[in-house]
Enzyme design. Structure first.
Site, PDB file in Angstrom:
ATOM      1  N   CYS A  16     -17.280  34.148 -10.284  1.00  4.82           N
ATOM      2  CA  CYS A  16     -16.213  34.533 -11.218  1.00  4.82           C
ATOM      3  C   CYS A  16     -15.956  33.472 -12.274  1.00  4.82           C
ATOM      4  O   CYS A  16     -15.335  33.768 -13.308  1.00  4.82           O
ATOM      5  CB  CYS A  16     -14.913  34.787 -10.461  1.00  4.82           C
ATOM      6  SG  CYS A  16     -15.018  36.010  -9.141  1.00  4.82           S
ATOM      7  N   ALA A  17     -16.389  32.242 -12.025  1.00  4.82           N
ATOM      8  CA  ALA A  17     -16.107  31.148 -12.957  1.00  4.82           C
ATOM      9  C   ALA A  17     -16.836  31.383 -14.282  1.00  4.82           C
ATOM     10  O   ALA A  17     -17.968  31.872 -14.318  1.00  4.82           O
ATOM     11  CB  ALA A  17     -16.549  29.816 -12.348  1.00  4.82           C
ATOM     12  N   TYR A  48     -18.945  34.893 -26.734  1.00  6.97           N
ATOM     13  CA  TYR A  48     -18.688  35.104 -25.307  1.00  6.97           C
ATOM     14  C   TYR A  48     -19.574  36.224 -24.774  1.00  6.97           C
ATOM     15  O   TYR A  48     -20.236  36.073 -23.734  1.00  6.97           O
ATOM     16  CB  TYR A  48     -17.218  35.441 -25.099  1.00  6.97           C
ATOM     17  CG  TYR A  48     -16.851  35.814 -23.678  1.00  6.97           C
ATOM     18  CD1 TYR A  48     -16.819  34.855 -22.679  1.00  6.97           C
ATOM     19  CD2 TYR A  48     -16.523  37.126 -23.351  1.00  6.97           C
ATOM     20  CE1 TYR A  48     -16.475  35.192 -21.377  1.00  6.97           C
ATOM     21  CE2 TYR A  48     -16.171  37.471 -22.052  1.00  6.97           C
ATOM     22  CZ  TYR A  48     -16.151  36.504 -21.073  1.00  6.97           C
ATOM     23  OH  TYR A  48     -15.815  36.843 -19.778  1.00  6.97           O
ATOM     24  N   VAL A  99      -9.148  36.527 -11.136  1.00 10.88           N
ATOM     25  CA  VAL A  99     -10.074  37.351 -10.354  1.00 10.88           C
ATOM     26  C   VAL A  99     -10.531  36.619  -9.103  1.00 10.88           C
ATOM     27  O   VAL A  99     -10.483  37.158  -7.998  1.00 10.88           O
ATOM     28  CB  VAL A  99     -11.279  37.774 -11.203  1.00 10.88           C
ATOM     29  CG1 VAL A  99     -12.275  38.573 -10.360  1.00 10.88           C
ATOM     30  CG2 VAL A  99     -10.826  38.613 -12.408  1.00 10.88           C
TER      31      VAL A  99
END
Length: 320
Positions: free
Chosen positions: A70-71, A142, A15
């Site tokens: 995005c990380a 997550y 991404v």
């Protein structure tokens, strides 16, 4: 925000890199790539060192007005960490909060966070899609870490005035995709018979092209501020339909066996892979109508064309 410098974290990922290339192509904003490893973006734009997992490796926000974050410590099927949730929290929550506070102190105006549909939950009933206004119900570590990171960002935004925008994508695919989607293409090309010819679920996916286009809109759109946006291709399909359409894009036969979904789930449970069966047989739909209404946005590429682009890249990379 013409002339805006936009820092993109995770710039070596699927991404993040796609966002940087889109900004370079449009020339409306100037990208600054933040990455922890060597990247092919060197020489194309300013690259600064950044490691979400290491407080000692933080980026310089000099001249930056917007951050697209995005990380992340990504979702993996078999995690070797002793305390999985603690690891996700340390990176995705603490690391994100540290980055956001530093950005706010440096005068960054807007922080666009790429979260996950897992904040909403793992499954939906067919025809009852997730909405951005639904109460969060993450299940796995997550998803929990992404929800907690969202909460931390909202608090930082309230305290500092930095504008917060949150995007929750479902499964992202496109040229260079890895993980389960890559495995699916490999199975199809090998002609491996798959017992997935009678799955009647509904799942939302998002092409990297559509996700990046939405991110690009959220960088400057005044109505994006303070909102959570769900995103997809707007074309929900079953696992069986996805395999058939992906096989067509790869120009191979789709040897699918019409095994009932209950039998697939039962077999998966017997070998301790119930999580796999859930992803293959369960539904996960998202409603993007709010996103489209608030931002005046629509997916810019259809699923069949996006699958074709993904297939063409895979086949090109697979050639000797």
């Amino acid at each position: 925000m013409n002339g805006t410098n936009v820092m993109v974290t995770g710039a070596t990922g699927l991404v993040g890199e796609a966002v940087v290339f889109r900004l370079l192509a449009d020339r409306k904003f100037t990208p600054v790539a933040a990455a922890r490893s060597e990247t092919r973006l060197n020489g194309l734009c300013r690259v600064v060192p950044f490691d979400l997992d290491d407080a000692r490796v933080q980026p310089s926000f000099s001249g930056v007005q917007v951050v697209v974050h995005c990380a992340a410590r990504v979702h993996v099927m078999h995690d070797s960490a002793t305390d999985v949730l603690a690891e996700y929290r340390r990176v995705n929550v603490e690391g994100t909060a540290r980055l956001a506070r530093s950005a706010a102190q440096a005068g960054v105006e807007r922080f666009v966070y790429i979260s996950s549909i897992k904040v909403n939950g793992e499954m939906t009933a067919p025809g009852v899609p997730f909405r951005a206004s639904d109460a969060p119900a993450p299940v796995d570590p997550y998803g929990i870490s992404k929800r907690e990171a969202e909460d931390a960002l909202k608090q930082i935004g309230d305290e500092t005035g930095m504008q917060i925008v949150i995007i929750r994508p479902p499964l992202v695919y496109g040229p260079g995709v890895k993980a389960n989607f890559l495995s699916m293409m490999r199975w199809l090309v090998r002609g491996s018979p798959l017992p997935l010819g009678a799955i009647h679920n509904k799942r939302s996916l998002v092409s990297i092209v559509n996700l990046v286009d939405l991110i690009n809109v959220c960088i400057s759109h005044p109505q994006a501020v303070g909102n959570v946006f769900l995103v997809s291709d707007g074309d929900d399909i079953s696992t069986t339909q996805l395999l058939v359409r992906m096989a067509a894009a790869l120009k191979v036969r789709s040897p699918l066996l019409a095994v009932p979904s209950w039998m697939v789930k039962a077999c998966a449970s017997l070998i301790g892979r119930r999580d796999i069966a859930q992803r293959l047989c369960g539904s996960l739909q998202v409603d993007i109508s709010e996103t489209c209404t608030i931002l005046g946005w629509q997916p810019v590429i259809g699923m069949d064309r996006a699958l074709q682009q993904t297939a063409e890249h895979y086949l090109a990379q697979s050639r000797p």
